[in-house]
Design a protein around this motif. Sequence first.
Motif, PDB file in Angstrom:
ATOM      1  N   ALA A 112       0.833  -1.198   0.000  1.00 19.91           N
ATOM      2  CA  ALA A 112       0.000   0.000   0.000  1.00 19.91           C
ATOM      3  C   ALA A 112       0.873   1.256   0.000  1.00 19.91           C
ATOM      4  CB  ALA A 112      -0.922  -0.008   1.216  1.00 19.91           C
ATOM      5  N   ASP A 113       2.006   1.199   0.674  1.00 17.54           N
ATOM      6  CA  ASP A 113       2.901   2.364   0.737  1.00 17.54           C
ATOM      7  C   ASP A 113       3.379   2.788  -0.654  1.00 17.54           C
ATOM      8  OD1 ASP A 113       2.672   2.477   3.488  1.00 17.54           O
ATOM      9  OD2 ASP A 113       4.560   1.421   3.859  1.00 17.54           O
ATOM     10  N   GLN A 114       3.596   1.838  -1.546  1.00 16.13           N
ATOM     11  CA  GLN A 114       4.033   2.173  -2.907  1.00 16.13           C
ATOM     12  C   GLN A 114       2.954   2.980  -3.637  1.00 16.13           C
ATOM     13  OE1 GLN A 114       4.899  -1.755  -4.411  1.00 16.13           O
ATOM     14  NE2 GLN A 114       7.034  -1.673  -3.702  1.00 16.13           N
ATOM     15  N   VAL A 115       1.709   2.635  -3.413  1.00 19.82           N
ATOM     16  CA  VAL A 115       0.592   3.346  -4.037  1.00 19.82           C
ATOM     17  C   VAL A 115       0.483   4.752  -3.451  1.00 19.82           C
ATOM     18  CG1 VAL A 115      -1.903   3.375  -4.434  1.00 19.82           C
ATOM     19  CG2 VAL A 115      -0.659   1.203  -4.427  1.00 19.82           C
ATOM     20  N   THR A 116       0.476   4.830  -2.142  1.00 24.21           N
ATOM     21  CA  THR A 116       0.323   6.118  -1.457  1.00 24.21           C
ATOM     22  C   THR A 116       1.462   7.067  -1.804  1.00 24.21           C
ATOM     23  OG1 THR A 116      -0.871   5.037   0.340  1.00 24.21           O
ATOM     24  CG2 THR A 116       0.065   7.214   0.805  1.00 24.21           C
ATOM     25  N   GLU A 117       2.671   6.569  -1.819  1.00 22.96           N
ATOM     26  CA  GLU A 117       3.831   7.410  -2.162  1.00 22.96           C
ATOM     27  C   GLU A 117       3.731   7.900  -3.609  1.00 22.96           C
ATOM     28  OE1 GLU A 117       7.421   9.487  -1.578  1.00 22.96           O
ATOM     29  OE2 GLU A 117       6.045   8.571  -0.129  1.00 22.96           O
ATOM     30  N   SER A 118       3.321   7.036  -4.519  1.00 23.65           N
ATOM     31  CA  SER A 118       3.151   7.438  -5.919  1.00 23.65           C
ATOM     32  C   SER A 118       2.086   8.529  -6.021  1.00 23.65           C
ATOM     33  CB  SER A 118       2.752   6.240  -6.781  1.00 23.65           C
ATOM     34  OG  SER A 118       3.765   5.267  -6.791  1.00 23.65           O
ATOM     35  N   PHE A 119       0.980   8.344  -5.344  1.00 25.19           N
ATOM     36  CA  PHE A 119      -0.129   9.300  -5.347  1.00 25.19           C
ATOM     37  C   PHE A 119       0.335  10.674  -4.862  1.00 25.19           C
ATOM     38  CE2 PHE A 119      -3.913  10.999  -2.996  1.00 25.19           C
ATOM     39  CZ  PHE A 119      -4.733  11.231  -4.090  1.00 25.19           C
ATOM     40  N   HIS A 120       1.059  10.697  -3.753  1.00 22.77           N
ATOM     41  CA  HIS A 120       1.524  11.974  -3.200  1.00 22.77           C
ATOM     42  C   HIS A 120       2.600  12.622  -4.062  1.00 22.77           C
ATOM     43  CE1 HIS A 120      -0.935  12.113   0.328  1.00 22.77           C
ATOM     44  NE2 HIS A 120      -0.644  10.857   0.581  1.00 22.77           N
ATOM     45  N   ARG A 121       3.463  11.835  -4.649  1.00 22.12           N
ATOM     46  CA  ARG A 121       4.493  12.411  -5.525  1.00 22.12           C
ATOM     47  C   ARG A 121       3.897  13.007  -6.802  1.00 22.12           C
ATOM     48  NH1 ARG A 121      10.359   9.936  -5.499  1.00 22.12           N
ATOM     49  NH2 ARG A 121      10.550   9.391  -3.298  1.00 22.12           N
ATOM     50  N   MET A 122       2.751  12.492  -7.223  1.00 25.19           N
ATOM     51  CA  MET A 122       2.110  13.025  -8.430  1.00 25.19           C
ATOM     52  C   MET A 122       1.455  14.368  -8.148  1.00 25.19           C
ATOM     53  SD  MET A 122       2.807  11.341 -11.042  1.00 25.19           S
ATOM     54  CE  MET A 122       1.674  12.077 -12.191  1.00 25.19           C
ATOM     55  N   VAL A 128      -4.115   6.353  -9.144  1.00 25.53           N
ATOM     56  CA  VAL A 128      -3.113   5.299  -9.341  1.00 25.53           C
ATOM     57  C   VAL A 128      -3.842   3.964  -9.455  1.00 25.53           C
ATOM     58  CG1 VAL A 128      -1.119   4.110  -8.326  1.00 25.53           C
ATOM     59  CG2 VAL A 128      -1.411   6.586  -7.970  1.00 25.53           C
ATOM     60  N   ILE A 129      -3.529   3.230 -10.512  1.00 21.55           N
ATOM     61  CA  ILE A 129      -4.026   1.856 -10.639  1.00 21.55           C
ATOM     62  C   ILE A 129      -2.855   0.937 -10.320  1.00 21.55           C
ATOM     63  CG2 ILE A 129      -4.902   0.066 -12.180  1.00 21.55           C
ATOM     64  CD1 ILE A 129      -6.382   2.219 -13.721  1.00 21.55           C
ATOM     65  N   PRO A 130      -2.886   0.316  -9.140  1.00 21.95           N
ATOM     66  CA  PRO A 130      -1.822  -0.616  -8.796  1.00 21.95           C
ATOM     67  C   PRO A 130      -1.990  -1.927  -9.559  1.00 21.95           C
ATOM     68  CG  PRO A 130      -3.151  -0.024  -6.852  1.00 21.95           C
ATOM     69  CD  PRO A 130      -3.838   0.501  -8.055  1.00 21.95           C
ATOM     70  N   LEU A 131      -0.944  -2.361 -10.224  1.00 19.43           N
ATOM     71  CA  LEU A 131      -0.953  -3.655 -10.898  1.00 19.43           C
ATOM     72  C   LEU A 131      -0.325  -4.676  -9.960  1.00 19.43           C
ATOM     73  CD1 LEU A 131       0.175  -2.589 -14.487  1.00 19.43           C
ATOM     74  CD2 LEU A 131      -2.130  -3.034 -13.665  1.00 19.43           C
ATOM     75  N   VAL A 132      -1.097  -5.659  -9.580  1.00 17.80           N
ATOM     76  CA  VAL A 132      -0.639  -6.717  -8.689  1.00 17.80           C
ATOM     77  C   VAL A 132      -0.150  -7.853  -9.568  1.00 17.80           C
ATOM     78  CG1 VAL A 132      -1.343  -8.331  -6.882  1.00 17.80           C
ATOM     79  CG2 VAL A 132      -2.245  -5.985  -6.895  1.00 17.80           C
ATOM     80  N   GLU A 133       1.173  -8.116  -9.505  1.00 16.84           N
ATOM     81  CA  GLU A 133       1.784  -9.050 -10.446  1.00 16.84           C
ATOM     82  C   GLU A 133       2.640 -10.128  -9.782  1.00 16.84           C
ATOM     83  OE1 GLU A 133       3.312  -7.041 -14.090  1.00 16.84           O
ATOM     84  OE2 GLU A 133       2.894  -5.188 -12.970  1.00 16.84           O
ATOM     85  N   SER A 134       2.544 -10.253  -8.457  1.00 21.35           N
ATOM     86  CA  SER A 134       3.381 -11.242  -7.766  1.00 21.35           C
ATOM     87  C   SER A 134       2.607 -11.859  -6.610  1.00 21.35           C
ATOM     88  CB  SER A 134       4.652 -10.575  -7.215  1.00 21.35           C
ATOM     89  OG  SER A 134       4.311  -9.695  -6.144  1.00 21.35           O
TER      90      SER A 134
END
Length: 153
Positions: A112-122, A128-134
């Motif tokens: 979740a932190d990766q999404v939140t950080e991306s959102f705030h940096r933008m 943000v659409i998080p792609l879950v790939e693992s």
Amino acid sequence: MTSTTTAESLRPQRNIPADIARSWLLVNAMKPELFDQSAVSRADAIILDIEDAVDPSQKDAARDNVVNWLIAGGSAWVRINDATSRFWADDLAGLRGTPGLLGVMLAKTESADQVTESFHRMDGKTPVIPLVESAVGIEEANNIAKAQGAFRL
């Protein structure tokens, strides 16, 4: 009115909101000659891909292709590199505030932190659409879906 039709004048208005879009067309960002053609396709949403479709040596050029097209009147989502990559911060900085940017797709999201950080940096407004790939991403999917800025998985 001129008899010349430009690709920009052919760009359809997307009538399908992204939250219910069914077809998402990924377009390699190193092929800007396909951007206009993709924009007039029948896909519900267009995603310009600067992640897996692009060789690491060409990431900056791909990002420039996307920004230039968006500034010129295009409208699309952009798949960016994952938060653990050396390209992620440059992707966010390069796209921030670009007109026509509908949102970003965050590749290989595992927290979740990766999404939140991306959102705030933008800018705190760009979805943000998080792609879950693992497997790790799947284990964290509930938290990723609840992250601030997450639009849909």
